[in-house]
Design a protein around this motif. Structure first.
Motif, short mmCIF file in Angstrom:
data_model
loop_
_atom_site.label_atom_id
_atom_site.label_comp_id
_atom_site.label_asym_id
_atom_site.label_seq_id
_atom_site.Cartn_x
_atom_site.Cartn_y
_atom_site.Cartn_z
N SER A 348 0.84 -1.20 0.00
CA SER A 348 0.00 0.00 0.00
C SER A 348 0.87 1.25 0.00
N PRO A 349 0.29 2.43 -0.28
CA PRO A 349 1.09 3.66 -0.26
C PRO A 349 1.77 3.92 1.09
N LEU A 350 1.18 3.40 2.16
CA LEU A 350 1.77 3.58 3.49
C LEU A 350 2.92 2.61 3.75
N GLY A 351 3.07 1.60 2.88
CA GLY A 351 4.13 0.63 3.07
C GLY A 351 3.70 -0.61 3.83
N VAL A 352 2.42 -0.95 3.76
CA VAL A 352 1.92 -2.17 4.39
C VAL A 352 1.87 -3.26 3.32
N HIS A 353 2.44 -4.43 3.63
CA HIS A 353 2.65 -5.48 2.65
C HIS A 353 1.67 -6.64 2.82
N GLN A 354 1.42 -7.32 1.70
CA GLN A 354 0.67 -8.58 1.66
C GLN A 354 -0.70 -8.48 2.34
N LEU A 355 -1.36 -7.37 2.08
CA LEU A 355 -2.73 -7.20 2.56
C LEU A 355 -3.71 -8.00 1.72
N ILE A 356 -3.36 -8.28 0.48
CA ILE A 356 -4.19 -9.07 -0.43
C ILE A 356 -3.49 -10.40 -0.67
N GLY A 357 -4.23 -11.50 -0.54
CA GLY A 357 -3.68 -12.82 -0.78
C GLY A 357 -2.95 -13.39 0.42
N ASP A 358 -2.38 -14.56 0.23
CA ASP A 358 -1.63 -15.31 1.25
C ASP A 358 -2.53 -15.85 2.35
N VAL A 359 -3.02 -15.00 3.26
CA VAL A 359 -3.89 -15.47 4.34
C VAL A 359 -5.02 -14.47 4.58
N TRP A 360 -6.23 -14.99 4.81
CA TRP A 360 -7.30 -14.14 5.33
C TRP A 360 -6.86 -13.60 6.68
N GLU A 361 -7.16 -12.34 6.96
CA GLU A 361 -6.70 -11.72 8.20
C GLU A 361 -7.89 -11.43 9.11
N TRP A 362 -7.82 -12.03 10.29
CA TRP A 362 -8.86 -11.78 11.30
C TRP A 362 -8.83 -10.31 11.72
N THR A 363 -10.00 -9.75 11.93
CA THR A 363 -10.13 -8.44 12.57
C THR A 363 -10.94 -8.61 13.85
N SER A 364 -11.03 -7.56 14.62
CA SER A 364 -11.78 -7.62 15.88
C SER A 364 -13.25 -7.25 15.69
N THR A 365 -13.67 -7.00 14.47
CA THR A 365 -14.99 -6.42 14.21
C THR A 365 -16.05 -7.49 13.94
#
Length: 437
Positions: A348-365
């Motif tokens: 992402s523009p902020l420098g966050v990696h691998q947000l898409i693909g690899d593993v579904w990411e749990w959130t607290s919501t």
């Protein structure tokens, strides 16, 4: 998009998706297709006929106005009427009959695709109904892939390994306070729970630059994380005790080390890969042990989509263009998560990696509708699941297809589930000395 171009795109997506379904079901024999490999999963043959039945209901009967192909099987393949644990006892279509049914339905769909007008009503505007069916089948393909991970027997699926890490990715990324646009009002194939777009204001926070890795998680285990109730919620600790959780699903002690069963093959746990097959309670416990927490769904989406240079929300972390193999590990191209740092082009523009693909990411919501939510085209896709029972996961996995994954796409499951390809990353509130970054 001109109608001819849209028809070509729909036909290509339908065909591409069916190829994946065939790969997952042709790779095992008829007995294996009829067998239930877990009580929380369907026999593969049920999923196979179910995707055809949904295609018939929505495209052949509703969009096309055609006569039913198999009205007699509607109840058998109704996911709400038939709990998964009971499906093996149903008079399911045998594999050859199920495949013939899918071919008949698809022939009728291709016939009506040549005639449909995409401006007749909302259901078909921009090809939505066809896109919904593509996504539905791809979602079941990922479910069938998870069933393959649970099956006992010799390996039947193969794929090349994912690329190695291109650069080291460590630490956290600061996300400044402020508003961003969450959800979408413009993506033509976005599903009802992704809509409408709405403005959300978030305080500043920090989020991990990459998903939590096996190496990170191994440290939690070694420090007695599974034996210390301090790190677990009351519900999580109760589940950990009843379920006897001691490590991620499919991990097994191998002397002083760990091995991981992947689609019938044992291999050593690699420290540089994102951890996968953990439930939400395990993710929460790790985050507490690390002095952090799970991100909220809004925090995850802002980190994934918000561009600080323009203030707009992108469709994907890298921009609005569809994913390519350089951006993300999607579509069963590989059979496990790629090492952290393998997809710098997808950051992402902020420098966050691998947000898409690899593993579904749990959130607290908890899973619920956005302000102004409207069920479309039926309540049973999203609305019946709203409430405190389910938790939202974001980002997709290596088993998620590009058609069923974007920066606004929302998945949900029970917090005890870990047969899905689920991992996580952590977030935290800034300390006083970090608030002014």
């Amino acid at each position: 998009m001109p109608d001819t171009q849209l028809r070509d795109r729909i036909a290509a997506e339908l065909a591409r998706t069916r190829q994946r379904t065939a790969l997952l079901t042709d790779s095992v024999d008829a007995d294996d297709l009829m067998r239930q490999h877990s009580t929380i999963m369907s026999p593969l043959v049920w999923d196979l006929a179910h995707v055809g039945n949904q295609e018939e209901l929505w495209l052949v009967r509703d969009v096309g106005g055609r006569e039913p192909v198999r009205h007699d099987i509607d109840d058998l393949y109704d996911a709400f009427k038939q709990p998964r644990r009971d499906r093996p006892a149903l008079p399911l279509l045998p594999p050859a009959e199920a495949r013939a049914y899918l071919r008949t339905v698809r022939d009728k769909v291709f016939d009506l695709l040549d005639r449909v007008r995409f401006d007749e009503r909302p259901l078909v505007a921009d090809g939505f109904a066809f896109g919904m069916i593509v996504q539905h089948e791809q979602q079941h393909d990922e479910t069938m892939l998870a069933t393959h991970q649970l099956r006992i027997g010799p390996p039947v699926l193969t794929a090349p390994p994912p690329p190695p890490a291109a650069r080291p990715v460590r630490g956290e990324v600061f996300v400044p306070a402020g508003p961003f646009e969450m959800g979408t009002a413009t993506d033509p194939w976005a599903l009802d729970n992704e809509r409408p777009a709405h403005r959300v204001h978030l305080p500043a926070y920090l989020i991990d630059a990459a998903p939590v890795s096996n190496g990170d998680y191994r440290a939690f285990i070694a420090d007695g994380g599974y034996d210390d109730p301090r790190w677990w919620s009351d519900e999580g600790w109760a589940h950990r005790c009843v379920a006897g959780l001691t490590a991620p699903m499919h991990w097994q002690r191998d002397g002083d080390d760990w091995s991981y069963l992947r689609f019938g093959r044992w291999s050593p746990v690699r420290d540089d890969e994102p951890v996968v097959h953990v439930c939400c309670y395990e993710a929460q416990a790790y985050a507490a042990w690390a002095g952090k927490r799970l991100p909220t769904e809004a925090e995850w989406e802002k980190a994934a989509r918000w561009d600080p240079a323009t203030g707009r929300s992108r469709r994907y972390p890298w921009g609005d263009g569809d994913p390519t193999p350089a951006h993300a590990n999607l579509g069963q191209r590989h059979l496990w998560p790629a090492p952290v740092g393998a997809y710098p082009a997808g950051a992402s523009p902020l420098g966050v990696h691998q947000l898409i693909g690899d593993v579904w990411e749990w959130t607290s919501t908890p899973f619920t509708g956005y302000p102004g939510f409207t069920a479309f085209p039926y309540r049973e896709y999203s609305e019946v699941f709203f409430g405190d029972t389910y938790r939202v996961l974001r980002g997709g996995s290596f088993g998620t297809d590009r058609a069923a994954c974007r920066g606004t796409f929302r998945n949900w499951d029970l917090p005890i589930r870990r047969q899905i390809f689920s991992g996580f990353r952590c977030a935290r509130d800034p300390r006083p000395d970090e608030a002014g970054r």
